[in-house]
Design an enzyme around this catalytic site. Structure first.
Site, PDB file in Angstrom:
ATOM      1  N   ASP A   1       4.092 -67.399 -49.304  1.00 55.95           N
ATOM      2  CA  ASP A   1       4.106 -68.086 -48.080  1.00 55.95           C
ATOM      3  C   ASP A   1       3.397 -69.092 -48.779  1.00 55.95           C
ATOM      4  O   ASP A   1       2.341 -68.882 -49.744  1.00 55.95           O
ATOM      5  CB  ASP A   1       3.791 -67.947 -46.713  1.00 55.95           C
TER       6      ASP A   1
ATOM      7  N   GLU B   1      -2.481 -66.312 -34.877  1.00 55.88           N
ATOM      8  CA  GLU B   1      -4.013 -65.776 -35.757  1.00 55.88           C
ATOM      9  C   GLU B   1      -5.419 -66.341 -34.707  1.00 55.88           C
ATOM     10  O   GLU B   1      -6.436 -65.500 -35.204  1.00 55.88           O
ATOM     11  CB  GLU B   1      -3.866 -66.419 -36.929  1.00 55.88           C
TER      12      GLU B   1
END
Length: 299
Positions: free
Chosen positions: A96, A188
């Protein structure tokens, strides 16, 4: 004068004794065992190794444990080109990326292979919050598929902003198409909000994305954050879990994960900065089922 000269020879034996004693010390130094020298040399190389600083110091593993582990665990071997350990039982791997990786040569990324590991997929950062578009998104979104890499776009979620408005902003930037992986929402942080507020805004984001694309988004989070704030609320969604430097992903009552971000320090050809490395839980058939089809978008 003659009496002084007669004393000079009397000092010579003392000088000779001193030199003789010094030569004995030198001989003693030369009899170090070769094995000990090799061990010390090996430890020096380990301490100077970039992999040591990238893995041992970051994970808190003891140097001695790392030395013992090298090359001994067939289920968690070193891949020296990628400069990380990669769990062995996974056959589909990916990365990613965001602006942090800079300009990427995707052809080099795709052609890189070491042993049985090559890069099949990439999750690419598109947006964050309500205003930020990743400056490299358009280029990555265009060039990665050209190289034969299956791509999915992700949004970095900000709980302090409206979830529905973030979803609209994301879809203004990303055109989800046939052949893509599902949209990913990266959660997150609480952003100073309480967990219930974060979950409410996340729910609004998910509902809007699913209504427009007819595909459920994937939820990305760190293992601890997920277990503390998300587990039990979004269990019908595919999970992408971050948990680094382990030979297996051990979760507590969490079985719906499909992607595992197991390292953030990989080296990949065509990328000039460290990059996250991921594994897909299933086989090729399961991976292909995740890829968006035209029928999904037209429902």
């Amino acid at each position: 004068m003659p009496t002084k000269r007669t004393k000079i020879p009397e000092k010579n034996p003392i000088v000779k004794q001193t030199r003789k004693k010094s030569s004995v010390k030198k001989k003693t130094r030369k009899v170090w065992p070769l094995a000990l020298k090799l061990v010390l040399a090996g430890i020096t190389l380990v301490l100077l190794s970039p992999f040591y600083y990238g893995y041992v110091l970051k994970t808190g593993t003891s140097t001695w444990q790392w030395i013992k582990d090298i090359g001994q665990d067939s289920n968690y071997p070193n891949y020296y080109d990628f400069d990380i350990r990669i769990p062995k039982k996974y056959s589909i791997h990916g990365i990613d990326v965001s602006y942090a990786q800079g300009k990427i040569d995707w052809q080099k990324v795709k052609s890189m292979k070491e042993g049985d590991v090559s890069i099949t997929f990439a999750f690419i950062k598109a947006t964050e919050g309500l205003l930020t578009v990743d400056p490299y998104f358009k280029r990555n979104w265009r060039e990665a598929p050209k190289a034969g890499i299956v791509c999915g776009a992700y949004h970095y979620f900000r709980p302090k902003k409206s979830g529905k408005q973030q979803a609209r902003f994301f879809l203004q930037t990303v055109n989800v198409e046939n052949g893509d992986l599902p949209v990913v929402v990266d959660v997150e942080t609480l952003d100073g909000k309480d967990p219930a507020t974060m979950r409410k805004e996340l729910h609004d984001f998910i509902v809007h994305i699913e209504a427009k694309t007819h595909v459920k988004p994937i939820i990305y989070s760190g293992l601890s954050f997920y277990q503390d704030y998300l587990q039990g609320y979004f269990d019908d969604h595919i999970l992408w879990i971050a948990h680094y430097y382990k030979k297996e992903l051990k979760t507590r009552n969490t079985n719906n994960w499909q992607f595992w971000q197991h390292s953030d320090i990989a080296k990949v050809n065509g990328i000039n900065h460290a990059v996250d490395f991921n594994a897909f839980k299933g086989d090729l058939a399961a991976f292909q089922k995740l890829i968006i089809k035209s029928d999904d978008l037209n429902r």
